[in-house]
Scaffold this active site. Structure first.
Site, PDB file in Angstrom:
ATOM      1  N   SER A  85       0.763  -1.139  -0.398  1.00 20.86           N
ATOM      2  CA  SER A  85      -0.288   0.437   0.183  1.00 20.86           C
ATOM      3  C   SER A  85       0.978   1.391  -0.144  1.00 20.86           C
ATOM      4  CB  SER A  85      -1.104   0.128   1.352  1.00 20.86           C
ATOM      5  OG  SER A  85      -1.629  -1.152   1.175  1.00 20.86           O
ATOM      6  N   LYS A  88       0.271   3.437  -2.626  1.00 19.65           N
ATOM      7  CA  LYS A  88      -0.876   4.494  -2.987  1.00 19.65           C
ATOM      8  C   LYS A  88      -0.999   5.501  -2.719  1.00 19.65           C
ATOM      9  CE  LYS A  88      -4.249   1.101  -1.152  1.00 19.65           C
ATOM     10  NZ  LYS A  88      -3.887  -1.050  -0.239  1.00 19.65           N
ATOM     11  N   TYR A 209      -3.902  -3.041 -10.182  1.00 24.84           N
ATOM     12  CA  TYR A 209      -3.885  -2.331  -8.118  1.00 24.84           C
ATOM     13  C   TYR A 209      -2.832  -3.259  -8.037  1.00 24.84           C
ATOM     14  CZ  TYR A 209      -5.127  -2.548  -3.739  1.00 24.84           C
ATOM     15  OH  TYR A 209      -5.191  -2.680  -2.479  1.00 24.84           O
ATOM     16  N   TYR A 261      -4.753   4.929   7.984  1.00 25.00           N
ATOM     17  CA  TYR A 261      -5.911   3.962   7.860  1.00 25.00           C
ATOM     18  C   TYR A 261      -6.073   4.533   9.567  1.00 25.00           C
ATOM     19  CZ  TYR A 261      -3.480   1.492   4.641  1.00 25.00           C
ATOM     20  OH  TYR A 261      -2.636   0.598   3.581  1.00 25.00           O
ATOM     21  N   VAL A 279       1.768  -3.674   3.691  1.00 25.17           N
ATOM     22  CA  VAL A 279       1.260  -4.965   4.652  1.00 25.17           C
ATOM     23  C   VAL A 279       2.417  -5.565   4.331  1.00 25.17           C
ATOM     24  CG1 VAL A 279      -1.344  -5.156   5.199  1.00 25.17           C
ATOM     25  CG2 VAL A 279       0.312  -5.652   3.742  1.00 25.17           C
TER      26      VAL A 279
END
Ligand code: DON
Length: 339
Positions: A85, A88, A209, A261, A279
């Site tokens: 991530s 992102k 993705y 998050y 992760v």
């Protein structure tokens, strides 16, 4: 890996391994962090994607890159892992550049979700909360994908290579593992298709993705990428322009409020830096106009953030007074005294 493996690429005479006492302050800072946190074995390696289980939980690397191109590293900073991530933040920049702020805003919000990264929930107007959670990143992937999946992934890799200053590649085994087990992401994608946020090419979007998440990097790459954001989009090591500087503030603002998050508020309060976790165990943080820092340590907390990564960044903010709103954080003139 032991604390002897401490490197600095600043190549100032004092940085050339003349012993701990004569190391530059930032190198000493990294060495201290490494020693202090390497014995903390809390958290667990991600296992919801089978291939991620293979990570060595003991690995621990930290790298720090200043906007004038000094590189400091300690521990396992050259060990490869998938970016997950952390990508992102960079694909959000790519989307802003490729389709503009208006189209991005029509598809994706900028509100912290207060939920887990893989939450299957949209805002009241049926957009993903922000580009840092899976739903938002899948919507971003839909906006930036090219006519062929291969071309879209190539374009992404080329951008990330510029940001890292070296050749990068996708980890095929992780990509296969993500694709096989990615049904929750498929559910999120189909929900967004239902609301017209993404187009019909759901598989193509997901391939974009999943590939983005499966890019192999190391801790040093992430620190250079973070420093590229700190340096208004220009890679400070290669001097190559990478990201359009007019969108850097958008990217950093969303990283600040949404990068971790459901830990984002606590992070802004205690660390106070734009950041992004993944992760795979990578975490990067940006000290605007000063430096980028990255940590690799695959043991994650319950929210999917690297345990030691959070510790190191908190130490950076506390010890060096670099929280964005700390009175000691007076910009790059402060960093000059630390080189
Ligand atoms: O979508 C997924 O499940 C992953 N490939 C990426 C997740 C991730 O890194 C979330 N971050 N902490």
């Amino acid at each position: 890996m032991d604390a002897q493996v401490i490197r600095s690429s600043s190549e100032s005479p004092s940085a050339r391994n003349t012993g701990y006492a004569t190391q530059p302050p930032l190198q000493r800072f990294l060495a201290n962090c490494y020693e202090e946190f390497k014995s903390d074995n809390s958290g667990a390696v991600a296992d919801y994607i089978p291939e991620l289980r293979r990570a060595n939980p003991a690995h621990f690397g930290v790298a720090l890159v200043t906007i004038d191109g000094h590189i400091y590293e300690v521990g396992d900073s050259a060990v490869p892992f998938t970016i997950q991530s952390v990508s992102k933040a960079f694909v959000f920049a790519l989307a802003l550049e490729m389709v503009g702020e208006e189209r991005v805003a029509a598809a994706i919000g900028v509100e912290p979700s207060g939920e887990a990264f893989n939450s299957i929930r949209l805002t009241n107007d049926n957009r993903p909360f922000n580009p840092m959670v899976n739903a938002g990143a899948i919507a971003v992937a839909s906006l930036i994908k090219k006519d062929s999946a291969a071309a879209g992934v190539r374009m992404f890799i080329e951008k990330m290579q510029l940001a890292a200053g070296r050749k990068l590649r996708i980890d095929g085994a992780v990509l296969a593992s993500e694709t096989t087990t990615g049904n929750r992401n498929r559910a999120i994608a189909y929900l967004m298709l239902n609301f017209g946020i993404i187009d019909n090419d759901v598989n193509h979007t997901l391939q974009q993705y999943f590939s983005q998440c499966s890019l192999l990097v190391n801790c040093r790459d992430l620190a250079i990428m973070a420093a590229t954001l700190a340096n208004m989009g220009t890679n400070p090591v290669t001097a190559e322009p990478v990201f359009d500087f007019q969108y850097i503030k958008d990217v950093l603002a969303v990283m600040f409020t949404c990068g971790l998050y459901d830990h984002a508020g606590e992070w802004a309060y205690r660390v106070g830096l734009p950041a992004k976790s993944g992760v795979g165990g990578g975490l990067l943080a940006v000290v605007n106009r000063q430096l980028g820092i990255a940590v690799y340590s695959p043991r994650l907390d319950a929210k999917g953030n690297s345990v030691r990564g959070i510790m190191v960044c908190r130490e950076l903010a506390d010890r060096l007074g670099l929280h964005a709103f700390e009175f000691t954080n007076v910009g790059s003139s402060f960093m000059q005294s630390m080189l």
